[in-house]
Design a protein around this motif. Sequence first.
Motif, PDB file in Angstrom:
ATOM      1  N   LYS A 143     -48.938  -5.346  -8.360  1.00 16.74           N
ATOM      2  CA  LYS A 143     -48.254  -5.604  -9.639  1.00 16.74           C
ATOM      3  C   LYS A 143     -49.104  -6.454 -10.578  1.00 16.74           C
ATOM      4  O   LYS A 143     -48.919  -6.395 -11.795  1.00 16.74           O
ATOM      5  N   ALA A 168     -36.475  -6.809 -13.932  1.00 20.87           N
ATOM      6  CA  ALA A 168     -35.700  -6.563 -12.722  1.00 20.87           C
ATOM      7  C   ALA A 168     -36.715  -6.322 -11.631  1.00 20.87           C
ATOM      8  O   ALA A 168     -37.797  -5.815 -11.916  1.00 20.87           O
ATOM      9  N   SER A 169     -36.372  -6.663 -10.386  1.00 21.35           N
ATOM     10  CA  SER A 169     -37.396  -6.478  -9.371  1.00 21.35           C
ATOM     11  C   SER A 169     -36.836  -6.420  -7.963  1.00 21.35           C
ATOM     12  O   SER A 169     -35.855  -7.077  -7.638  1.00 21.35           O
ATOM     13  N   THR A 170     -37.505  -5.611  -7.135  1.00 27.26           N
ATOM     14  CA  THR A 170     -37.246  -5.655  -5.704  1.00 27.26           C
ATOM     15  C   THR A 170     -38.104  -6.760  -5.071  1.00 27.26           C
ATOM     16  O   THR A 170     -38.139  -6.885  -3.855  1.00 27.26           O
ATOM     17  N   ASN A 228     -41.748  -7.877  -5.811  1.00 26.07           N
ATOM     18  CA  ASN A 228     -43.148  -8.081  -6.189  1.00 26.07           C
ATOM     19  C   ASN A 228     -43.362  -8.211  -7.690  1.00 26.07           C
ATOM     20  O   ASN A 228     -44.177  -9.026  -8.136  1.00 26.07           O
ATOM     21  N   PHE A 241     -31.291  -2.866  -7.253  1.00 26.86           N
ATOM     22  CA  PHE A 241     -32.360  -2.892  -8.267  1.00 26.86           C
ATOM     23  C   PHE A 241     -31.990  -2.073  -9.502  1.00 26.86           C
ATOM     24  O   PHE A 241     -32.256  -2.476 -10.637  1.00 26.86           O
ATOM     25  N   ASN A 270     -40.166   2.881  -7.991  1.00 24.74           N
ATOM     26  CA  ASN A 270     -39.781   3.097  -9.388  1.00 24.74           C
ATOM     27  C   ASN A 270     -40.718   4.095 -10.068  1.00 24.74           C
ATOM     28  O   ASN A 270     -40.519   4.469 -11.209  1.00 24.74           O
ATOM     29  N   ALA A 271     -41.769   4.478  -9.352  1.00 20.85           N
ATOM     30  CA  ALA A 271     -42.715   5.550  -9.728  1.00 20.85           C
ATOM     31  C   ALA A 271     -43.704   5.164 -10.837  1.00 20.85           C
ATOM     32  O   ALA A 271     -44.409   6.027 -11.369  1.00 20.85           O
ATOM     33  N   GLY A 272     -43.796   3.886 -11.146  1.00 25.81           N
ATOM     34  CA  GLY A 272     -44.787   3.437 -12.130  1.00 25.81           C
ATOM     35  C   GLY A 272     -46.204   3.607 -11.593  1.00 25.81           C
ATOM     36  O   GLY A 272     -47.105   4.029 -12.321  1.00 25.81           O
ATOM     37  N   ASN A 273     -46.383   3.300 -10.314  1.00 26.11           N
ATOM     38  CA  ASN A 273     -47.750   3.300  -9.786  1.00 26.11           C
ATOM     39  C   ASN A 273     -48.331   4.702  -9.659  1.00 26.11           C
ATOM     40  O   ASN A 273     -49.489   4.923 -10.003  1.00 26.11           O
ATOM     41  N   SER A 329     -45.618  -0.414   1.886  1.00 22.63           N
ATOM     42  CA  SER A 329     -46.987   0.103   1.858  1.00 22.63           C
ATOM     43  C   SER A 329     -47.213   1.080   3.007  1.00 22.63           C
ATOM     44  O   SER A 329     -47.885   2.110   2.845  1.00 22.63           O
ATOM     45  N   THR A 388     -49.933  -1.448  -1.009  1.00 24.62           N
ATOM     46  CA  THR A 388     -49.418  -2.059  -2.246  1.00 24.62           C
ATOM     47  C   THR A 388     -49.151  -3.555  -2.178  1.00 24.62           C
ATOM     48  O   THR A 388     -49.281  -4.256  -3.183  1.00 24.62           O
TER      49      THR A 388
HETATM   50  C1  AN7 Z   1     -45.074  -3.249  -2.100  1.00 26.06           C
HETATM   51  O1  AN7 Z   1     -41.302  -5.225  -7.510  1.00 26.06           O
HETATM   52  O2  AN7 Z   1     -40.368  -1.959  -8.025  1.00 26.06           O
HETATM   53  O3  AN7 Z   1     -43.351   3.288  -7.458  1.00 26.06           O
HETATM   54  O4  AN7 Z   1     -39.599  -4.472  -8.611  1.00 26.06           O
HETATM   55  O5  AN7 Z   1     -43.423  -3.735  -4.324  1.00 26.06           O
HETATM   56  O6  AN7 Z   1     -44.612   1.709  -8.917  1.00 26.06           O
HETATM   57  O7  AN7 Z   1     -42.280   1.192  -8.209  1.00 26.06           O
HETATM   58  C2  AN7 Z   1     -41.889  -2.760  -6.413  1.00 26.06           C
HETATM   59  C3  AN7 Z   1     -42.414  -1.586  -6.030  1.00 26.06           C
HETATM   60  C4  AN7 Z   1     -44.574   0.067  -3.531  1.00 26.06           C
HETATM   61  C5  AN7 Z   1     -43.386   1.033  -5.437  1.00 26.06           C
HETATM   62  N1  AN7 Z   1     -44.961  -0.935  -2.754  1.00 26.06           N
HETATM   63  O8  AN7 Z   1     -44.162   1.129  -6.602  1.00 26.06           O
HETATM   64  C6  AN7 Z   1     -40.592  -4.292  -7.898  1.00 26.06           C
HETATM   65  C7  AN7 Z   1     -40.916  -2.915  -7.482  1.00 26.06           C
HETATM   66  C8  AN7 Z   1     -44.591  -2.197  -2.999  1.00 26.06           C
HETATM   67  C9  AN7 Z   1     -43.761  -2.470  -4.106  1.00 26.06           C
HETATM   68  C10 AN7 Z   1     -43.758  -0.137  -4.627  1.00 26.06           C
HETATM   69  C11 AN7 Z   1     -43.321  -1.414  -4.916  1.00 26.06           C
HETATM   70  P1  AN7 Z   1     -43.573   1.869  -7.882  1.00 26.06           P
END
Ligand code: AN7
Length: 360
Positions: free
Chosen positions: A70, A92-94, A96, A143, A197-200, A299, A326
């Motif tokens: 992140k 908002a966050s799970t 990270n 979330f 959340n599919a941003g990455n 991860s 991740t």
């Molecule tokens: C370790 O922190 O959405 O698909 O709010 O912490 O880009 O969301 C974290 C996501 C994979 C998924 N691995 O990435 C948050 C959050 C770890 C993450 C993902 C998250 P995205």
Amino acid sequence: METAAKQLQPWKGIINQYARYLPVSDATPVITLCEGNTPLIPATNFVEAIGGKFELYLKYEGLNPTCSFKDRGMTMAMTMAKERGAEVVICASTGNTSASAAAYATRANMKCVVLLPNGNIALGKLAQALLYGATTVAIEGNFDDALRIVIELGETGKVEVVNSINPARIEGQKTASFEICDQLGRAPDFHFLPVGNAGNITAYWKGFKEYYSVKKADRLPRLFGFQAAGAAPIVDGAPVAQPNTVATAIRIGNPASWQGANNALKESKGHIAKVTDAEILAAYKQIAQTDGVFVEPASAACLAGLIKCHQAGMIPEGSVITATMTGHGLKDPDNAIQNAGFEPTIVEASKEAVMKVIGL
Ligand code: AN7
């Protein structure tokens, strides 16, 4: 001002390194913790253990300043927010995203508010948000509820949203693809990553495409994404009202960048599938105990996916595979202790007692 750090430290963060590919100018006030430049670790023991005939490299994003990927997006989001004169950021966050936002907001002298799903945050991430001094709000919901509230608050114009719906986040995160190509000297054949959340996945695809278009990479990889079985809206093709998984980072039922993920999957001839919590935890333990790489359960979802793809014969011999780890395993000590399969043996403080226990 010329400072000693200029001499001492060649790596000054992803904005400095990749400025020409980012929407910044010389006047941009860069907010950085010197993120990025994470290692690409060969996972040879893991590949051997699963009987693979391919190369696997782990992009160990747990070694970023707040111990997750992140930070790449947050340096950009916070820099852009600062440039616009924002004073309060919110997400908002799970877990990270909140840890990263809290740290970067502190550096930017901005107030940070984080909304977390109460009771579903790994311990280390909660510790980070609190210690960096963010206003931490635990909502009685998941979330997806938190993100809906954050988007509504963003519409008031009083706060800057730093979730990945903020395009600056995607811009920053795409630099991981650049680094992978720079480190490998080529693009991989496949890139594996977990999807929440599919941003990455959206950002990686943007990065690989941009590097290919400027001839910094020789090919485009296929993107392989993995969701947890109890939180697999993209795989199932519909939002999940009550997502659930041991991998709390990806406990997301209605991803904001769904469209971005679909694009990446389609354009890269990619693949998205789900893995069970048992498969996630098995891969989590295996990568720690074969190669000494400690990641968080989310991860490991993509490693569980790799095992399945390999078993299904989907990985051609000789393939070069990269996978994003991740987040750092220390984020979630509870899951580590519960799933390690080992416990400390308590003995009296004598050489004899220790020798007996270790079988000498
Ligand atoms: C370790 O922190 O959405 O698909 O709010 O912490 O880009 O969301 C974290 C996501 C994979 C998924 N691995 O990435 C948050 C959050 C770890 C993450 C993902 C998250 P995205």
